[in-house]
Design an enzyme around this catalytic site. Sequence first.
Site, mmCIF file in Angstrom:
data_model
loop_
_atom_site.group_PDB
_atom_site.id
_atom_site.type_symbol
_atom_site.label_atom_id
_atom_site.label_comp_id
_atom_site.label_asym_id
_atom_site.label_seq_id
_atom_site.Cartn_x
_atom_site.Cartn_y
_atom_site.Cartn_z
ATOM 1 C CG ASP A 151 -1.720 -1.143 1.492
ATOM 2 O OD1 ASP A 151 -2.349 -1.616 0.169
ATOM 3 O OD2 ASP A 151 -1.633 -1.835 2.423
ATOM 4 C CE LYS B 266 2.928 -2.155 -4.659
ATOM 5 N NZ LYS B 266 2.906 -2.092 -3.284
ATOM 6 C CG ASN C 71 -2.895 -10.678 -3.021
ATOM 7 O OD1 ASN C 71 -3.088 -10.460 -4.222
ATOM 8 N ND2 ASN C 71 -2.090 -11.203 -2.114
ATOM 9 C CG HIS D 3 -3.718 -1.028 -8.613
ATOM 10 N ND1 HIS D 3 -2.929 -2.202 -8.468
ATOM 11 C CD2 HIS D 3 -3.999 -0.747 -9.925
ATOM 12 C CE1 HIS D 3 -3.246 -2.805 -9.651
ATOM 13 N NE2 HIS D 3 -3.787 -1.971 -10.402
ATOM 14 C CB THR D 4 -7.579 4.033 -7.058
ATOM 15 O OG1 THR D 4 -7.833 3.335 -5.993
ATOM 16 C CG2 THR D 4 -8.751 4.615 -7.594
ATOM 17 N NE ARG E 66 4.477 -31.728 -7.566
ATOM 18 C CZ ARG E 66 5.239 -32.564 -6.818
ATOM 19 N NH1 ARG E 66 6.404 -33.073 -7.536
ATOM 20 N NH2 ARG E 66 5.103 -32.901 -5.476
ATOM 21 C CD GLN F 280 0.370 -8.658 -2.967
ATOM 22 O OE1 GLN F 280 0.976 -9.246 -3.664
ATOM 23 N NE2 GLN F 280 -0.931 -8.263 -3.197
ATOM 24 C CB THR G 260 -8.112 -5.807 -1.192
ATOM 25 O OG1 THR G 260 -7.328 -5.096 -2.287
ATOM 26 C CG2 THR G 260 -8.920 -6.973 -1.556
ATOM 27 C CE LYS H 222 -1.595 7.988 1.029
ATOM 28 N NZ LYS H 222 -2.312 7.058 1.780
ATOM 29 C CG ASP I 6 0.250 14.760 0.914
ATOM 30 O OD1 ASP I 6 1.005 13.825 0.482
ATOM 31 O OD2 ASP I 6 -0.780 14.733 1.049
ATOM 32 C CB VAL J 268 3.750 16.700 -2.513
ATOM 33 C CG1 VAL J 268 5.169 16.853 -2.115
ATOM 34 C CG2 VAL J 268 3.464 17.266 -4.034
ATOM 35 N N GLY J 269 0.619 14.637 -2.509
ATOM 36 C CA GLY J 269 -0.852 14.876 -2.603
ATOM 37 C C GLY J 269 -1.511 13.986 -3.376
HETATM 38 P P1 IMP Z 1 -3.011 -12.817 1.313
HETATM 39 O O1 IMP Z 1 -2.298 -12.078 0.221
HETATM 40 O O2 IMP Z 1 -4.425 -12.524 1.233
HETATM 41 O O3 IMP Z 1 -2.880 -14.185 1.558
HETATM 42 O O4 IMP Z 1 -2.549 -12.105 2.910
HETATM 43 C C1 IMP Z 1 -1.533 -12.296 3.447
HETATM 44 C C2 IMP Z 1 -1.044 -11.087 4.185
HETATM 45 O O5 IMP Z 1 -0.565 -10.129 3.205
HETATM 46 C C3 IMP Z 1 -2.070 -10.265 5.123
HETATM 47 O O6 IMP Z 1 -1.545 -9.820 6.128
HETATM 48 C C4 IMP Z 1 -2.634 -9.346 3.900
HETATM 49 O O7 IMP Z 1 -3.035 -8.156 4.746
HETATM 50 C C5 IMP Z 1 -1.462 -8.830 3.541
HETATM 51 N N1 IMP Z 1 -1.605 -8.352 1.846
HETATM 52 C C6 IMP Z 1 -1.932 -8.904 0.905
HETATM 53 N N2 IMP Z 1 -2.069 -8.186 -0.186
HETATM 54 C C7 IMP Z 1 -1.863 -6.698 0.240
HETATM 55 C C8 IMP Z 1 -1.673 -5.362 -0.305
HETATM 56 O O8 IMP Z 1 -2.049 -5.318 -1.622
HETATM 57 N N3 IMP Z 1 -1.385 -4.593 0.782
HETATM 58 C C9 IMP Z 1 -1.040 -4.795 1.780
HETATM 59 N N4 IMP Z 1 -1.224 -5.936 2.339
HETATM 60 C C10 IMP Z 1 -1.427 -7.161 1.545
#
Ligand code: IMP
Length: 439
Positions: free
Chosen positions: A13, A16, A40, A43-44, A141, A240, A315, A346, A348, A429-430
Amino acid sequence: MKNVAVVGSQWGDEGKGKIIDTIAQKKDFKAVVRYQGGNNAGHTVVKEGIKYALHLIPSGILFPEKTCVIGNGVIIDPKVFLEEIEKIESRIGKNHAKILISEKAHLIMPWHIIRDGITGGKVVGTTKRGIGPTYMDYIERTGIRMIDTEDKNVFRKKVADSASWNRKLIETMLDFHKVPKKERTKLDLDEALNEKTITESYWNYLLKIKNNSSITIGDVSLYLDSLQENNKGILFEGAQAILLDVAHGTYPYVTSSHPTVGGLFVGTGFRPRKLEVIGVAKAYTTRVGEGPFPTELFDEVGKKIREVGVEFGTTTGRPRRCGWLDLTILKYAKLINGLDGIALTKLDVLTGINPLKVAVGYKIDGQKRDTFTINIEKLKQVKVIYEEFPGWKEDITKVRKFKDLPRNAQKYVNRIEKFTKLPVKMIGVGPDRKAVIIK
Ligand code: IMP
């Protein structure tokens, strides 16, 4: 032409998406490539004032002249993928990037999501999207890949085999974890694991994906190699971040893929000849889910950072844990990724906080060190060594040149460069797309 990889340098987060957007606009990149993770991520992207929340599709999707590549290291939930692309097309039609999906990419199946809900959610605080169990089956597998969806009979057989095995597995898991009857009934395994329903619904999603003229399922390695041969740039988008890397992160509080730069080679089947690696870091630190976080703040400052920085998961909507910037983490990110520079986001959000603190080391068992540790037990107990900085009050969101930042903000950035021995090449910065200082 130099290729660029943008990787997360904390716990995810870091913003990126915006950095990728800025780089993609500035330079002549033909492709934006994801190489690991699944939906998982979050992004916007913004076009003509409209925001699109993406989880799976690479950030380059709103550039019609580019190709978004989903490498073999990415795991795909076809329903989520379809929803994302249909949402975009309902707004801008085909005026988006072309998409190439690796034929070797694995599919997230309904049983993966159920399994993740039983264990992952409780232990690690996962996003419950089926990420861990899909990678488990990949390594074991028994996964189902895009390539297995060429022939419906092959696909049907794979689904049938997996569904019956998963039924047994899930029932055992429910017994072992003593899941109450009420919750079991809610799962409705007869319906959720019905092989016919799964085959038909997945086949339907996959047909829609395959019949979309903007989408190809094919050989990612060949495509990327052809771009390189033709001197076209490639932008790699890590999802991630380093501390969530299954090998290099704060295991077991990690995701199940390799967000570090090494994941790029295996996750695409391609070796870029020239590669610049940019590590993205927030001006402070956040994490979601469980696990130790030495600079975490539990006071008003932490609350302020969460509110001003809008630190809630894209998410899952979960509030993110917030804390001071930890420079030992950035140093570690440099080591593992061979970073060439930092994009700081970030800045700011720190405006108005005084004093500011930055972690420059830890005291572990009485010993001082200026490096991070992935030893979870030690990480829980470390005494953080902080440096304090005077803050600034001025609004910095309109600043576009480093020299125009308040002196104290400049000092803050300079300290990051000095500690990590890396240039800070970009500063966010914003929230605005243009609110970036290029150094
Ligand atoms: P999983 O990826 O759903 O298996 O979660 C495993 C760990 O990674 C957890 O602590 C999630 O909150 C964290 N996680 C997975 N994707 C992100 C992401 O894009 N940003 C921040 N944390 C993430």
